[in-house]
Design a protein around this motif. Structure first.
Motif, short mmCIF file in Angstrom:
data_model
loop_
_atom_site.label_atom_id
_atom_site.label_comp_id
_atom_site.label_asym_id
_atom_site.label_seq_id
_atom_site.Cartn_x
_atom_site.Cartn_y
_atom_site.Cartn_z
N ASP A 208 11.43 -13.34 9.60
CA ASP A 208 12.73 -14.00 9.49
C ASP A 208 13.82 -13.06 9.01
N GLY A 209 13.45 -11.80 8.78
CA GLY A 209 14.47 -10.81 8.44
C GLY A 209 14.80 -10.71 6.97
N ALA A 210 13.91 -11.22 6.11
CA ALA A 210 14.19 -11.13 4.68
C ALA A 210 14.03 -9.70 4.20
N SER A 211 14.85 -9.30 3.22
CA SER A 211 14.69 -7.98 2.63
C SER A 211 13.49 -8.04 1.68
N GLU A 212 12.99 -6.86 1.29
CA GLU A 212 11.80 -6.84 0.42
C GLU A 212 12.10 -7.50 -0.92
N PHE A 213 13.26 -7.19 -1.49
CA PHE A 213 13.62 -7.82 -2.76
C PHE A 213 13.81 -9.32 -2.56
N GLY A 214 14.37 -9.68 -1.39
CA GLY A 214 14.53 -11.10 -1.07
C GLY A 214 13.18 -11.81 -1.04
N ILE A 215 12.16 -11.13 -0.51
CA ILE A 215 10.82 -11.72 -0.47
C ILE A 215 10.33 -11.96 -1.90
N TYR A 216 10.51 -10.93 -2.76
CA TYR A 216 10.10 -11.07 -4.16
C TYR A 216 10.85 -12.24 -4.81
N TRP A 217 12.14 -12.26 -4.61
CA TRP A 217 12.99 -13.20 -5.35
C TRP A 217 12.85 -14.63 -4.83
N GLY B 152 8.95 -6.11 9.62
CA GLY B 152 9.72 -5.36 8.66
C GLY B 152 9.64 -3.89 8.96
N ASN B 153 10.51 -3.08 8.35
CA ASN B 153 10.39 -1.66 8.61
C ASN B 153 9.76 -0.96 7.42
N ALA B 154 8.98 0.04 7.78
CA ALA B 154 8.21 0.75 6.76
C ALA B 154 9.14 1.43 5.76
N ALA B 155 10.27 1.93 6.24
CA ALA B 155 11.20 2.64 5.34
C ALA B 155 11.74 1.69 4.29
N GLY B 156 12.05 0.46 4.72
CA GLY B 156 12.57 -0.53 3.78
C GLY B 156 11.54 -0.85 2.70
N GLN B 157 10.28 -0.98 3.12
CA GLN B 157 9.23 -1.27 2.14
C GLN B 157 9.08 -0.13 1.15
N LYS B 158 9.14 1.09 1.68
CA LYS B 158 8.97 2.25 0.83
C LYS B 158 10.12 2.32 -0.20
N ARG B 159 11.33 2.05 0.32
CA ARG B 159 12.49 2.06 -0.58
C ARG B 159 12.31 1.06 -1.72
N PHE B 160 11.81 -0.12 -1.36
CA PHE B 160 11.64 -1.17 -2.35
C PHE B 160 10.61 -0.76 -3.41
N LYS C 25 0.87 -1.17 0.00
CA LYS C 25 0.00 0.00 0.00
C LYS C 25 0.91 1.21 0.00
N PHE C 26 0.75 2.07 -0.96
CA PHE C 26 1.59 3.27 -0.98
C PHE C 26 0.83 4.39 -1.67
N TRP C 27 1.30 5.60 -1.44
CA TRP C 27 0.65 6.77 -2.01
C TRP C 27 0.77 6.73 -3.54
N GLY C 28 -0.36 6.89 -4.22
CA GLY C 28 -0.32 6.90 -5.68
C GLY C 28 -0.43 5.53 -6.31
N ALA C 29 -0.68 4.50 -5.50
CA ALA C 29 -0.73 3.14 -6.04
C ALA C 29 -1.82 3.01 -7.10
N LYS C 30 -3.00 3.52 -6.73
CA LYS C 30 -4.14 3.38 -7.63
C LYS C 30 -3.91 4.14 -8.93
N ALA C 31 -3.39 5.39 -8.77
CA ALA C 31 -3.15 6.22 -9.94
C ALA C 31 -2.12 5.57 -10.86
N SER C 32 -1.02 5.06 -10.27
CA SER C 32 0.02 4.47 -11.13
C SER C 32 -0.50 3.21 -11.83
N PHE C 33 -1.36 2.47 -11.13
CA PHE C 33 -1.88 1.25 -11.76
C PHE C 33 -2.83 1.61 -12.91
#
Lengths: 290, 327
Positions: free
Chosen positions: A190-199, B16-24, A116-124
């Protein structure tokens, strides 16, 4: 439909449209359709196996009087037709586009589905808007952009303008939305990064969607004609459909040769189709992808 | 880490942290959006602009994007010229007419073939259903160029399969399918008819597969109920099946319409627009003017006409592609 014997408890089961024609009538219609569909293919194949003398006979023969691979040998030994080169061109363009499209579609689809982020709907909506712009309308400026980027007459010119696919993003978002959020939350704990979650979490779940999108991107690119016609000018950079029109213009009435060349262009896509037939049919039935 | 103790319960905070998600999100989406602006929005705006200029890429214009100077702004001249008596304008109007004839004929014939055929395929045993569906779809996945080359041969007047078959049953075939400009039936040139036949052959599998899927989605209880109430098979088909297929039908109509408005390959290979531009579709006219005659301003204006035609169909789709009921 049903193989069960008709019993008193299900008296109306067979009373459907099929009954209108009766089963044998239905099969009759299907067989006529089968002939209409297959005869042109068979005619193409049989013609490619005739000798150069036989194809100029009037009336033409249907089944070759003398079976020969002469036409294929002629094509393989023609120094102007380095076939391996053209196959490589087509595979390079189609393969790159499949890999890149799958990556960008799944990444953007993941973001739109699970964040969920600002502008999600508009960008989609912005991305969905692209679906309304037909390629033929933007073809001229797209070419002028390639001129500026010095990508005219380069295979990269066939790849770079189509690295992001609006439909692919839409398709992936629909699919990823149905994946459980718990999967992602657990990975975060478990401490995964966001890209790690995707990948490592999302991508492995996308098998079916990736297969469908990948096959359609491959077929679309393999059979693409208009854009390569605009972009490619040197002979050795032609993709297979361009090679075929060129060959057809050179050997106009040597139908043994042009039919053999057509078979050679069709062969890889037929193999892909026979391997992935189920996916292709399911993909169309579910999404109307084309 | 993200677990807090409160009133004895262990509450799971969003991890997770919100900043990390935003960055991604920003890092992942920004390149994609910029790419879209550069390769989709910019070309669209550029195409609209080009339509107002007398632009040719062989003249180096002075202004932004080469627009201006020797590639002057001409306002609506390109659009006004569409109604002129000049040769390019006549060819353009023929292209509009050809495209309209093509789309208007392809759509009903396609539906008349695919919908009943889908019902027949649906009515047979599962194993045969899959077999026939797989075969019927083969032309659709084939390369259009190969299909067009093949049909060019089938329509060859002396060596082609079609005339040979027509002669074999004792009829007199046309002397030339693709090249005779005076062979016109009910206002439709023979060459156009030939291309339509080839196009239908290649394209019918697509709609067929969609219709089969839609038919499978209709619960048999509904049809059974109609029959219990005394409807015959024909009535069931028209009064139950077809209305339930309405959303699919509309979707298929729009898609078939859109792809026939964008047709190019099969014409380019089979007839190259001839005879006498009788089979020049709009996209061919765009291609020829832009890349053969390097007259890109004029070609862009033609592409806007195509765009508006497509837009109208798309809007109709959004308007009507809503259903008020579910089953």
């Amino acid at each position: 439909m049903t193989t069960l014997p008709r019993t008193a408890s299900q008296p109306k089961k067979k009373f459907r449209l099929g009954r209108l024609f009766s089963q044998s009538g239905a099969y009759g219609i299907l067989l006529v359709g089968l002939l209409v569909t297959l005869v042109p293919f068979i005619w193409m194949l049989l013609t490619s196996l005739k000798s150069s003398q036989e194809i100029i006979q009037i009336p033409p023969t249907f089944i070759p009087e003398k079976w020969t691979f002469e036409s294929y040998r002629t094509i393989f030994s023609d120094p102007r037709v380095p076939l391996a080169r053209f196959y490589l061109n087509s595979f390079f363009v189609a393969g790159s586009r499949v890999a890149i499209t799958l990556f960008t579609s799944s990444l953007a689809g993941f973001i739109f589905a699970k964040y969920k982020f600002w502008g999600a709907k508009a960008s989609f909506s912005f991305i969905l808007m692209q679906l309304m712009i037909p390629f033929q309308v933007v073809m001229i400026p797209a070419y002028l952009i390639l001129v500026k980027l010095h990508l005219v007459d380069s295979l990269w010119g066939l790849i770079i303008p189509s690295m992001v696919d609006a439909f692919g993003i839409f398709f992936m978002r629909q699919f990823i939305e149905s994946l459980p959020n718990e999967l992602i939350d657990a990975a975060r704990i478990d401490g995964a990064s966001e890209f790690g979650i995707y990948w490592r979490i999302i991508l492995p779940q996308l098998g079916a969607a990736m297969a469908t999108l990948g096959i359609f991107t491959f077929m679309g690119t393999w059979n693409d004609y208009l854009w390569p016609l605009v972009v490619i000018t040197s002979h050795e950079k032609r993709t297979l459909p361009l090679l075929l029109t060129w060959y057809n213009s050179v050997h106009g009435t040597r139908y043994d040769l042009t039919m053999a060349a057509s078979i050679l262009v069709l062969l890889p896509i037929m193999v892909v189709y026979l391997m992935f037939q189920r996916w292709i049919v399911r993909g169309i039935s579910m999404t109307g992808i084309k | 880490m993200a677990i807090t103790e409160r009133r004895g319960f262990r509450i799971l905070k969003p991890a997770g942290n919100a900043a990390g998600q935003k960055r991604f999100v920003v890092a992942g989406l920004t390149p994609i959006m910029l790419y879209m602006i550069f390769f989709a929005i910019l070309p669209m705006v550029w195409a609209v602009a080009l339509g107002f200029f007398d632009y040719s890429p062989i003249r180096a214009g002075s202004g932004f994007l080469g627009l201006g100077g020797v590639n002057p702004f001409v306002g609506l001249d390109n659009y006004r010229a569409m109604f002129d008596d000049s040769q390019p304008a006549r060819v353009f109007r023929m292209a509009v007419r050809n495209t309209a004839i093509f789309a208007a004929l392809v759509l009903p014939i396609n539906l008349l073939i695919t919908l009943p055929l889908a019902a027949v395929v649906e009515s047979v045993h599962d194993r045969f259903k899959r077999f026939f569906r797989a075969i019927y779809f083969m032309p659709t996945i084939s390369s259009s160029v190969a299909v067009a080359v093949m049909w060019g041969y089938i329509f060859n007047p002396s060596q082609g399969l079609l005339n040979t078959l027509i002669k074999a049953v004792g009829l007199t075939p046309p002397k030339a399918w693709l090249t005779n400009p005076s062979a016109v039936y009910f206002g439709v040139p023979l060459a156009m008819i030939a291309v339509i036949i080839a196009y239908l052959w290649q394209d019918f599998g697509y709609n067929l597969v969609i219709f089969i899927a839609a038919l499978q989605g209709i619960p048999s209880e509904i049809k059974d109920a109609a029959q219990v109430d005394g409807a015959n098979a024909w009535q069931t088909f028209w009064k139950i099946t077809v209305p339930l297929l309405k959303p699919t039908l509309l979707f298929v109509c729009v898609l078939t319409m859109l792809s026939s408005l964008q047709v190019f390959v099969i014409f380019d290979v089979m007839t190259n627009g001839g005879p006498r531009n009788q089979t020049t579709p709009l996209v061919m006219s765009i291609y020829e003017n832009a890349f053969r005659y390097q007259n890109m301003g004029w070609a862009a204006a033609i592409s806007m006409v195509l765009f508006i035609m497509i837009l109208i169909i798309t809007i109709i789709q959004f308007r009507f592609l809503r259903t008020d009921w579910e089953y």
